[in-house]
Design a protein around this motif. Structure first.
Motif, PDB file in Angstrom:
ATOM      1  N   TYR A 280       0.829  -1.201   0.000  1.00 33.79           N
ATOM      2  CA  TYR A 280       0.000   0.000   0.000  1.00 33.79           C
ATOM      3  C   TYR A 280       0.866   1.254   0.000  1.00 33.79           C
ATOM      4  O   TYR A 280       0.634   2.186  -0.771  1.00 33.79           O
ATOM      5  CB  TYR A 280      -0.932   0.000   1.216  1.00 33.79           C
ATOM      6  CG  TYR A 280      -1.763   1.245   1.324  1.00 33.79           C
ATOM      7  CD1 TYR A 280      -2.693   1.564   0.334  1.00 33.79           C
ATOM      8  CD2 TYR A 280      -1.622   2.127   2.389  1.00 33.79           C
ATOM      9  CE1 TYR A 280      -3.457   2.717   0.417  1.00 33.79           C
ATOM     10  CE2 TYR A 280      -2.373   3.271   2.477  1.00 33.79           C
ATOM     11  CZ  TYR A 280      -3.288   3.571   1.490  1.00 33.79           C
ATOM     12  OH  TYR A 280      -4.034   4.705   1.572  1.00 33.79           O
TER      13      TYR A 280
ATOM     14  N   LEU B 108      -4.162   1.613  -8.495  1.00 33.23           N
ATOM     15  CA  LEU B 108      -4.650   0.490  -7.702  1.00 33.23           C
ATOM     16  C   LEU B 108      -5.965   0.035  -8.306  1.00 33.23           C
ATOM     17  O   LEU B 108      -6.803   0.852  -8.669  1.00 33.23           O
ATOM     18  CB  LEU B 108      -4.894   0.928  -6.262  1.00 33.23           C
ATOM     19  CG  LEU B 108      -3.685   1.006  -5.338  1.00 33.23           C
ATOM     20  CD1 LEU B 108      -4.121   1.553  -4.002  1.00 33.23           C
ATOM     21  CD2 LEU B 108      -3.048  -0.356  -5.184  1.00 33.23           C
ATOM     22  N   THR B 109      -6.145  -1.248  -8.418  1.00 32.38           N
ATOM     23  CA  THR B 109      -7.430  -1.756  -8.883  1.00 32.38           C
ATOM     24  C   THR B 109      -8.175  -2.349  -7.696  1.00 32.38           C
ATOM     25  O   THR B 109      -7.603  -2.530  -6.622  1.00 32.38           O
ATOM     26  CB  THR B 109      -7.237  -2.831  -9.965  1.00 32.38           C
ATOM     27  OG1 THR B 109      -6.347  -3.804  -9.437  1.00 32.38           O
ATOM     28  CG2 THR B 109      -6.673  -2.248 -11.234  1.00 32.38           C
ATOM     29  N   GLY B 110      -9.408  -2.654  -7.891  1.00 36.16           N
ATOM     30  CA  GLY B 110     -10.195  -3.267  -6.821  1.00 36.16           C
ATOM     31  C   GLY B 110     -10.878  -2.203  -5.987  1.00 36.16           C
ATOM     32  O   GLY B 110     -10.550  -1.022  -6.041  1.00 36.16           O
ATOM     33  N   GLU B 111     -11.874  -2.661  -5.227  1.00 35.79           N
ATOM     34  CA  GLU B 111     -12.681  -1.768  -4.415  1.00 35.79           C
ATOM     35  C   GLU B 111     -12.108  -1.652  -3.015  1.00 35.79           C
ATOM     36  O   GLU B 111     -11.624  -2.638  -2.456  1.00 35.79           O
ATOM     37  CB  GLU B 111     -14.119  -2.301  -4.316  1.00 35.79           C
ATOM     38  CG  GLU B 111     -14.955  -2.039  -5.551  1.00 35.79           C
ATOM     39  CD  GLU B 111     -15.263  -0.568  -5.710  1.00 35.79           C
ATOM     40  OE1 GLU B 111     -15.730   0.053  -4.742  1.00 35.79           O
ATOM     41  OE2 GLU B 111     -15.020  -0.040  -6.812  1.00 35.79           O
ATOM     42  N   ILE B 112     -12.188  -0.448  -2.458  1.00 32.86           N
ATOM     43  CA  ILE B 112     -11.831  -0.287  -1.057  1.00 32.86           C
ATOM     44  C   ILE B 112     -12.998  -0.841  -0.247  1.00 32.86           C
ATOM     45  O   ILE B 112     -14.153  -0.540  -0.529  1.00 32.86           O
ATOM     46  CB  ILE B 112     -11.527   1.182  -0.746  1.00 32.86           C
ATOM     47  CG1 ILE B 112     -11.103   1.357   0.697  1.00 32.86           C
ATOM     48  CG2 ILE B 112     -12.697   2.090  -1.058  1.00 32.86           C
ATOM     49  CD1 ILE B 112     -10.432   2.691   0.965  1.00 32.86           C
TER      50      ILE B 112
ATOM     51  N   SER C 110      -8.047  -6.801  -0.983  1.00 33.85           N
ATOM     52  CA  SER C 110      -8.884  -6.697  -2.181  1.00 33.85           C
ATOM     53  C   SER C 110      -8.252  -5.813  -3.249  1.00 33.85           C
ATOM     54  O   SER C 110      -8.645  -5.854  -4.411  1.00 33.85           O
ATOM     55  CB  SER C 110     -10.263  -6.139  -1.795  1.00 33.85           C
ATOM     56  OG  SER C 110     -10.120  -4.834  -1.269  1.00 33.85           O
ATOM     57  N   ARG C 111      -7.270  -4.990  -2.882  1.00 34.02           N
ATOM     58  CA  ARG C 111      -6.652  -4.098  -3.868  1.00 34.02           C
ATOM     59  C   ARG C 111      -5.169  -4.411  -4.059  1.00 34.02           C
ATOM     60  O   ARG C 111      -4.470  -3.710  -4.793  1.00 34.02           O
ATOM     61  CB  ARG C 111      -6.788  -2.646  -3.403  1.00 34.02           C
ATOM     62  CG  ARG C 111      -8.215  -2.204  -3.245  1.00 34.02           C
ATOM     63  CD  ARG C 111      -8.288  -0.928  -2.430  1.00 34.02           C
ATOM     64  NE  ARG C 111      -7.996   0.262  -3.224  1.00 34.02           N
ATOM     65  CZ  ARG C 111      -7.789   1.467  -2.697  1.00 34.02           C
ATOM     66  NH1 ARG C 111      -7.824   1.627  -1.397  1.00 34.02           N
ATOM     67  NH2 ARG C 111      -7.541   2.498  -3.476  1.00 34.02           N
TER      68      ARG C 111
END
Lengths: 315, 279
Positions: free
Chosen positions: A245, A267-271, A285-286
């Motif tokens: 991160y 960054l891909t994916g949902e927080i 998830s990211r």
């Protein structure tokens, strides 16, 4: 590191919203199990995206809000256990500069009244001869003493906010994104002023920001927060990040020199929603490096004591 | 406080302010300004229309109407203003306490206030006068209670919004106690809108006072009040219409003037509006 001024021990803050006779309240962990120390004279930076709990952490450290669990000690005194009267006395040793210089000053008070407030709040008479000196310390002319906040620019207001915070010669100043609502050129002036004041007065800063570039420029150590928890503590501003991160945060910073710019890997994916954190690592998830292990178990902050990181697959 | 003076420099504020000053001066110096007494009857002189001796004519007992109007202003203005002052004071204390301490205190205050809010002011005032008994004191208390809900709600709402401002948190971070925050930050910032609304409510209170007077519940004869004079004049609409027309006009013009001046004051007091003009 010198003797710690602030010791934060397993601090947590839970917020509840909604809820009624039939509805379950929604629970959100704004700060999760944070342990930190801040040395005397140190500038500790806290970075993270909005909603990661850094402002909540700042308010917990000053006990402007009460923690759900955990302790904060200030110079050996546990402030999370102080009586209201003792806490009020203690407040003269710690101060805060707020993010929004527009709403942090009472619109009906002149600068003289704003700067007299710290003394009045502590039940002391205000020495009027200190006023020009207080204004001069933050680079404002003494003639401004009778001005109202609406007559000032954002940068000037923030200088007033800093002067108010320093009025009682505190040991600790919590800076909650003090430059976030200012122009970039004014930001630099305010940061230079803060650095100068620290050198002259030997202050300790807890500097909250979402701007990693600014934090790397200004701070001694950097704490990286993600969804309420500390994921990495960088021991200095040059150390390479180990948490994916932190790495992503640093990657997302533009270099001012176009020749040195490189493609940004977004960054891909949902927080995840802070109201419903998934099991395991909150960043999984990211995270490009996440494994099944990350989605099952929560990594603890570990590794080297000087550079702890909460990750199973650090860089 | 210069805002009330600056409000006079606005066109409608100036005209309205001039009328209000005129009425207040007439009420204060009635004894000096008129050669007549308000209560001495002169029956042969009754029902005189406007003339050089009696500028607005005389009533059914031959008393000078202008004199009675001036003394009536004394009753109407003092009763309404005192009632609203009491109402504002109590409303601010209740509203501030409810907003600041919250919890059960807030619930009780809000519930009680909402309950009285659901009745028209005139009904509350009538009930209270019926309990206390007619007369200026009764009317004063009745009007004060009738408007209490308005000021409590307004103060509470103001303080609820102000509570979330950063400068309140800043004061707390400096070690300020409840009293300091309440008296140095919350109440001064809540004051302007409450005062303007008090100003406008005074206009309504004058109408309410006149209404109660019209029903014979206000100042008792021979002490004149605008409502009482209109009540007497209602029997003489065809014989001596000026007896009802002039007190009616006095009420109407005064209430309009208060509203106009209040509007000018709103424009002057609002810090944000002033900012926009300066920018």
């Amino acid at each position: 590191m010198t003797a710690p001024l602030i010791q934060i021990d397993r601090l947590s803050k839970r917020f509840q919203s909604g809820g009624g006779i039939f509805a379950k309240p929604r629970v959100m962990m704004a700060v999760r199990d944070v342990s930190l120390t801040i040395g005397k004279g140190e500038v500790l930076g806290v970075v993270g995206e909005s909603g990661c709990g850094k402002s909540t952490l700042a308010r917990l450290v000053l006990r402007l809000i009460d923690p759900t669990a955990g302790r904060v000690s200030f110079d050996g005194t546990e402030i999370t256990a102080l009586s209201p009267a003792a806490l009020r006395k203690m407040r003269r040793r710690m101060a805060m500069v707020f993010q929004d210089p527009y709403s942090s000053l009472d619109p009906r008070h002149t600068l003289a009244e704003v700067l007299a407030e710290p003394f009045r709040a502590q039940g002391e008479p205000f020495p009027p001869d200190r006023l020009p000196e207080m204004l001069a310390a933050v680079g404002l002319p003494a003639t401004m003493a009778s001005s109202y906040p609406h007559q000032l620019s954002g940068g000037q207001r923030q200088r007033v906010g800093i002067a108010r915070a320093l009025a009682l010669n505190p040991d600790l100043v919590v800076l909650d994104e003090p430059t976030a609502s200012l122009d970039v050129s004014i930001q630099a002036q305010i940061i230079a002023l803060l650095a100068d004041l620290r050198d002259r007065l030997g202050l300790t800063y807890l500097f909250i920001s979402h701007d990693l570039g600014l934090v790397r420029y200004f701070c001694d150590r950097i704490v990286v927060m993600y969804l309420g928890a500390v994921v990495e503590v960088l021991p200095n501003t040059t150390t390479a990040p180990r948490h994916p991160y932190t790495h992503a945060l640093m990657q997302s910073n533009f270099a001012p020199d176009p020749a040195r710019r490189r493609a940004i890997e977004p960054l891909t994916g949902e927080i995840p929603s802070p109201f419903a954190l998934p099991p395991g690592c909150a960043f999984a998830s990211r995270c490009p490096r996440a494994s099944d292990h990350c989605r099952r178990e929560t990594p603890a902050l570990g590794g080297e004591t000087a550079h702890p990181v909460a990750c199973f697959h650090p860089l | 406080m210069i805002a009330p003076l600056r409000a006079l420099t606005r066109p409608q504020g100036g005209i309205a302010g001039l009328w209000l000053i005129l009425v207040i001066v007439a009420a204060l110096f009635a004894a000096v300004l008129t050669p007549y007494a308000y209560d001495i009857q002169n029956l042969p002189n009754a029902y005189q229309p406007a003339s050089a001796q009696h500028w607005l004519g005389t009533d059914e007992f031959g008393r000078d109407l202008l004199t009675r109007l001036m003394y009536g202003a004394r009753t109407s203005l003092s009763v309404s203003a005192t009632a609203i002052s009491i109402s504002v004071l109590c409303g601010m204390v209740l509203g501030a306490a409810a907003a600041w301490f919250g919890g059960w205190l807030d619930r009780i205050v809000t519930m009680t206030v909402d309950l009285t809010w659901s009745f028209p002011e005139i009904l509350i005032a009538l009930i209270l006068v019926a309990i206390i008994g007619p007369g200026t004191t009764g009317v004063m208390i009745a009007i004060a209670v009738a408007y209490l809900a308005q000021f409590t709600r307004l103060t509470r709402a103001q303080i609820m919004t102000l509570k979330g401002e950063t400068f309140i948190e800043a004061a707390r971070s400096l070690g300020a106690g409840d009293a300091h925050i309440l008296f140095r930050h919350l109440l001064p910032n809540a004051l302007a809108p409450v005062l303007v609304s008090a100003m406008l409510a005074t206009g309504d209170a004058i109408i309410l006072e006149a209404t109660l007077g019209f029903f014979g519940l206000g100042a008792q004869p021979p002490v004149p009040s605008w409502g009482g004079m209109m009540s007497a004049g209602s029997a003489l609409v065809f014989k001596a219409p000026w007896v009802i027309i002039f007190p009616g006009l006095a009420v109407a013009i005064t209430v309009v003037a208060i509203n106009l001046y209040g509007d000018a004051l709103i424009a002057e007091l609002d810090i944000r509006a002033r900012l926009r003009r300066d920018a």
